[in-house]
Motif scaffolding. Structure first.
Motif, PDB file in Angstrom:
ATOM      1  N   CYS A   1     -68.513 -14.220 -99.510  1.00  0.00           N
ATOM      2  CA  CYS A   1     -68.025 -15.462 -98.914  1.00  0.00           C
ATOM      3  C   CYS A   1     -68.426 -16.666 -99.764  1.00  0.00           C
ATOM      4  O   CYS A   1     -69.566 -16.769-100.236  1.00  0.00           O
ATOM      5  N   ASP A   2     -67.488 -17.555 -99.944  1.00  0.00           N
ATOM      6  CA  ASP A   2     -67.719 -18.797-100.684  1.00  0.00           C
ATOM      7  C   ASP A   2     -67.727 -19.982 -99.730  1.00  0.00           C
ATOM      8  O   ASP A   2     -68.650 -20.784 -99.712  1.00  0.00           O
ATOM      9  N   GLY A   3     -66.655 -20.115 -98.943  1.00  0.00           N
ATOM     10  CA  GLY A   3     -66.616 -21.135 -97.902  1.00  0.00           C
ATOM     11  C   GLY A   3     -66.341 -22.534 -98.387  1.00  0.00           C
ATOM     12  O   GLY A   3     -66.531 -23.493 -97.639  1.00  0.00           O
ATOM     13  N   THR A   4     -65.898 -22.705 -99.637  1.00  0.00           N
ATOM     14  CA  THR A   4     -65.600 -24.045-100.152  1.00  0.00           C
ATOM     15  C   THR A   4     -64.128 -24.112-100.544  1.00  0.00           C
ATOM     16  O   THR A   4     -63.444 -23.094-100.688  1.00  0.00           O
ATOM     17  N   THR A   5     -63.668 -25.326-100.762  1.00  0.00           N
ATOM     18  CA  THR A   5     -62.259 -25.522-101.124  1.00  0.00           C
ATOM     19  C   THR A   5     -61.972 -25.146-102.567  1.00  0.00           C
ATOM     20  O   THR A   5     -60.815 -25.144-102.984  1.00  0.00           O
ATOM     21  N   SER A   6     -63.006 -24.839-103.351  1.00  0.00           N
ATOM     22  CA  SER A   6     -62.759 -24.433-104.735  1.00  0.00           C
ATOM     23  C   SER A   6     -62.230 -23.007-104.817  1.00  0.00           C
ATOM     24  O   SER A   6     -61.686 -22.604-105.843  1.00  0.00           O
ATOM     25  N   ASP A   7     -62.402 -22.217-103.754  1.00  0.00           N
ATOM     26  CA  ASP A   7     -61.878 -20.854-103.719  1.00  0.00           C
ATOM     27  C   ASP A   7     -60.656 -20.841-102.798  1.00  0.00           C
ATOM     28  O   ASP A   7     -60.178 -21.894-102.354  1.00  0.00           O
ATOM     29  N   ASN A   8     -60.142 -19.656-102.509  1.00  0.00           N
ATOM     30  CA  ASN A   8     -58.970 -19.546-101.637  1.00  0.00           C
ATOM     31  C   ASN A   8     -59.285 -18.683-100.414  1.00  0.00           C
ATOM     32  O   ASN A   8     -58.486 -17.859 -99.995  1.00  0.00           O
ATOM     33  N   GLN A   9     -60.509 -18.878 -99.845  1.00  0.00           N
ATOM     34  CA  GLN A   9     -60.936 -18.104 -98.676  1.00  0.00           C
ATOM     35  C   GLN A   9     -60.783 -18.879 -97.370  1.00  0.00           C
ATOM     36  O   GLN A   9     -61.193 -18.377 -96.323  1.00  0.00           O
ATOM     37  N   LEU A  10     -60.212 -20.078 -97.413  1.00  0.00           N
ATOM     38  CA  LEU A  10     -60.131 -20.901 -96.207  1.00  0.00           C
ATOM     39  C   LEU A  10     -58.746 -20.778 -95.576  1.00  0.00           C
ATOM     40  O   LEU A  10     -57.723 -20.823 -96.269  1.00  0.00           O
ATOM     41  N   PHE A  11     -58.739 -20.641 -94.242  1.00  0.00           N
ATOM     42  CA  PHE A  11     -57.500 -20.483 -93.479  1.00  0.00           C
ATOM     43  C   PHE A  11     -57.495 -21.491 -92.335  1.00  0.00           C
ATOM     44  O   PHE A  11     -58.546 -21.981 -91.901  1.00  0.00           O
ATOM     45  N   TRP A  12     -56.285 -21.804 -91.848  1.00  0.00           N
ATOM     46  CA  TRP A  12     -56.168 -22.615 -90.640  1.00  0.00           C
ATOM     47  C   TRP A  12     -55.123 -21.996 -89.725  1.00  0.00           C
ATOM     48  O   TRP A  12     -54.290 -21.210 -90.162  1.00  0.00           O
ATOM     49  N   LEU A  13     -55.213 -22.315 -88.449  1.00  0.00           N
ATOM     50  CA  LEU A  13     -54.412 -21.653 -87.423  1.00  0.00           C
ATOM     51  C   LEU A  13     -53.270 -22.558 -86.985  1.00  0.00           C
ATOM     52  O   LEU A  13     -53.477 -23.728 -86.662  1.00  0.00           O
ATOM     53  N   ASP A  14     -52.068 -21.989 -86.994  1.00  0.00           N
ATOM     54  CA  ASP A  14     -50.858 -22.726 -86.611  1.00  0.00           C
ATOM     55  C   ASP A  14     -50.251 -22.010 -85.406  1.00  0.00           C
ATOM     56  O   ASP A  14     -49.594 -20.973 -85.537  1.00  0.00           O
ATOM     57  N   LYS A  15     -50.503 -22.544 -84.213  1.00  0.00           N
ATOM     58  CA  LYS A  15     -50.071 -21.882 -82.982  1.00  0.00           C
ATOM     59  C   LYS A  15     -48.570 -22.042 -82.787  1.00  0.00           C
ATOM     60  O   LYS A  15     -48.013 -23.126 -82.953  1.00  0.00           O
ATOM     61  N   GLN A  16     -47.903 -20.945 -82.411  1.00  0.00           N
ATOM     62  CA  GLN A  16     -46.471 -20.952 -82.172  1.00  0.00           C
ATOM     63  C   GLN A  16     -46.186 -20.974 -80.672  1.00  0.00           C
ATOM     64  O   GLN A  16     -47.089 -20.864 -79.834  1.00  0.00           O
ATOM     65  N   ASP A  17     -44.901 -21.111 -80.323  1.00  0.00           N
ATOM     66  CA  ASP A  17     -44.520 -21.292 -78.921  1.00  0.00           C
ATOM     67  C   ASP A  17     -44.853 -20.081 -78.056  1.00  0.00           C
ATOM     68  O   ASP A  17     -45.045 -20.208 -76.845  1.00  0.00           O
ATOM     69  N   ASN A  18     -44.913 -18.893 -78.649  1.00  0.00           N
ATOM     70  CA  ASN A  18     -45.188 -17.689 -77.854  1.00  0.00           C
ATOM     71  C   ASN A  18     -46.681 -17.421 -77.706  1.00  0.00           C
ATOM     72  O   ASN A  18     -47.080 -16.371 -77.204  1.00  0.00           O
ATOM     73  N   GLY A  19     -47.528 -18.334 -78.166  1.00  0.00           N
ATOM     74  CA  GLY A  19     -48.968 -18.178 -78.022  1.00  0.00           C
ATOM     75  C   GLY A  19     -49.631 -17.483 -79.182  1.00  0.00           C
ATOM     76  O   GLY A  19     -50.858 -17.452 -79.255  1.00  0.00           O
TER      77      GLY A  19
ATOM     78  N   TYR B   1     -50.259 -16.836 -83.469  1.00  0.00           N
ATOM     79  CA  TYR B   1     -50.637 -17.768 -84.525  1.00  0.00           C
ATOM     80  C   TYR B   1     -50.083 -17.316 -85.875  1.00  0.00           C
ATOM     81  O   TYR B   1     -49.989 -16.118 -86.158  1.00  0.00           O
ATOM     82  N   TRP B   2     -49.738 -18.328 -86.662  1.00  0.00           N
ATOM     83  CA  TRP B   2     -49.640 -18.133 -88.104  1.00  0.00           C
ATOM     84  C   TRP B   2     -51.025 -18.415 -88.674  1.00  0.00           C
ATOM     85  O   TRP B   2     -51.600 -19.483 -88.449  1.00  0.00           O
ATOM     86  N   ILE B   3     -51.571 -17.466 -89.433  1.00  0.00           N
ATOM     87  CA  ILE B   3     -52.869 -17.670 -90.084  1.00  0.00           C
ATOM     88  C   ILE B   3     -52.567 -18.056 -91.527  1.00  0.00           C
ATOM     89  O   ILE B   3     -52.176 -17.222 -92.343  1.00  0.00           O
TER      90      ILE B   3
END
Length: 476
Positions: A407-425, A427-429
């Protein structure tokens, strides 16, 4: 014959356009009074005047008549010696005609006149005027033709470039004018030029003309292209400046995150602080006891231990299954034990217990670091403590395989995700570093056990929708 004649002088010289006189003397050698009529004959007769035209003589007397020659300055007055004669007819004896003859030499002269036909030519790549050269003199003319202009903007192709012209005749020279530079756009340009007729030992005769060069493309087309280019630039600038609104169901509140991420009726797990980021002296891949101890410390809420040197980055959503609603499978590590660094992440039939390795922790690293201020998470496997990762650093390409890594946990790597909730409950990760592409099952809705996970452009028609199902720890 009863008449005696004499021309004084017998040979004379005259310039074209000028005049000269010759005296004709005659004597009546007959025995009767007679009257004589005088008439010039020959090629010079049109330019000859006799004065007087009649003369009356007594027997044995002498009279004088003047001949005036006035050849014109035209090609008809042929240069060189020209014979002439005068017919003398007596009235009393008309059959006894006398014709005295003389010689008149006409001096040569040269006169050349040139004219362009037409004087102005138009064209994009060439112009084709004709040069008419007239010989107005009374001798043959030999001349050469050349072209010139200011700035050497034109080239000249002349046929023929040398001419010989008889008196009173004309010659035509075909000229081809070619501009040295092409006008692609813009108005017409006037290019004056001169064709010169040069004779040996004489001043050149210049003839001026104009070549009107047109643009290769019409002006309206240039305007059209200019407007089209301006519209294209405007469109590109608007497209670059446009930022679509990103709708997200993720919240910043920990309590709301716990309840929202749990679509099942089971109890949502408690949120606890994430372990502190690794110190520079700590190796990239920590040992299992260190990771486990950190997790436990987060669960106990720091009961009685020494205070940590660094505060945790954010809350942790522990022990969740990532359930794909299209394939009905869960995110999984091959086998049932710990995975390995750079090992693949796949999907498999859901287990939900600690016997397998399908449980994950969502650790918040940046509470407002995502699009629109949504939180950014790193997704850590509960069993081996590695995080979901993509190859390399920074943005990854479509269909890049998902793996796990220290785990790196910084923006310099590509290990960070965010959750985009859709109408059916569900998520797009979405991966933050890779143009917000979605966690995807390789293929198009036809995944199965051991199908690799990857990232792809988000779509509601693909297998990008995930349920985040919290699980109770074993023994509870």
């Amino acid at each position: 014959m009863s008449l005696w004649t004499s021309l004084e002088p017998a040979s004379a010289t005259v310039d074209p356009g000028g005049s000269t006189r010759v005296r004709l003397r005659l004597r009546n050698t007959g025995d009767v009074v007679d009257e004589y009529r005088f008439e010039p004959v020959g090629d010079l007769s049109p330019w000859t005047v006799v004065e007087p035209q009649t003369l009356r003589l007594y027997p044995g007397t002498t009279g004088t008549v003047e001949l005036t020659f006035s050849p014109p300055r035209t090609p008809d007055a042929t240069a060189g010696p020209n014979p002439y004669a005068v017919r003398i007819t007596p009235t009393e004896h008309p059959e006894a005609v006398t014709v005295p003859e003389g010689n008149l030499t006409i001096t040569p002269f040269t006169e050349v006149r040139a004219e362009l036909v037409p004087a102005t030519v138009k064209g994009r790549f060439r112009g084709r005027p004709r040069l008419a050269v007239d010989n107005l003199g009374n001798t043959k003319v030999t001349a050469s033709v050349s072209g010139s202009d200011t700035g050497d903007q034109l080239s000249y192709d002349l046929h023929p470039s040398n001419v010989q012209i008889e008196p009173g005749r004309a010659a035509f020279v075909k000229a081809t004018l070619k501009p040295r530079k092409i006008i692609w756009f813009g108005p017409k340009e006037r290019r004056p030029y001169t064709l010169a007729v040069q004779r040996s030992g004489a001043t050149p005769v210049p003839v001026e003309g104009t070549y009107l060069q047109r643009g290769f493309l019409p002006r309206w087309l240039a305007t059209f292209f200019g407007v089209l280019l301006a519209l294209s630039v405007t469109f590109v600038m608007l497209w670059i400046a446009y930022k679509p609104a990103v709708r997200s169901g993720a919240t910043e509140k920990v309590a709301e995150a716990g309840t929202t991420l749990a679509p099942s009726p089971s109890t949502a797990p408690a949120l606890s602080p994430a372990p502190p980021p690794p110190q520079p002296s700590v190796p990239q891949q920590p040992t299992q006891p260190q990771e486990t101890g950190g997790a436990k410390g987060g669960d106990s809420g720091g009961g009685g231990g020494a205070p940590q040197k660094k505060k945790p980055k954010g809350p942790v959503l522990k022990n969740v299954l990532l359930y794909n609603i299209t394939t009905k499978k869960c995110a999984d590590i091959p086998g049932y034990d710990k995975g390995e660094s750079a090992g693949p992440v796949r999907e498999y039939s859901c287990d939900g217990t600690s016997n397998d390795n399908q449980l994950w922790d969502f650790e918040m690293r940046y509470p407002k670091g995502g699009p629109g201020g949504v939180p950014l998470y790193q997704i850590r496997n509960v069993k081996d403590r590695f995080c979901m990762d993509l190859t390399g650093y920074g943005p990854a390409e479509e269909r890049s395989p998902m793996m796990e890594y220290t785990c790196d946990g910084t923006t310099s790597d590509n290990q960070l995700f965010w959750l985009d909730k859709q109408d059916n409950g569900a998520y797009w990760i979405r991966n933050f570093a890779s143009e917000n592409m979605c966690l995807d099952v390789f293929g198009s809705g036809d995944g199965g056990d051991d199908t690799p996970l990857s990232i792809f452009r988000c779509s509601l028609t693909d297998d990008h929708l995930w349920l985040i199902k919290p699980q109770k720890p074993d023994g509870e």
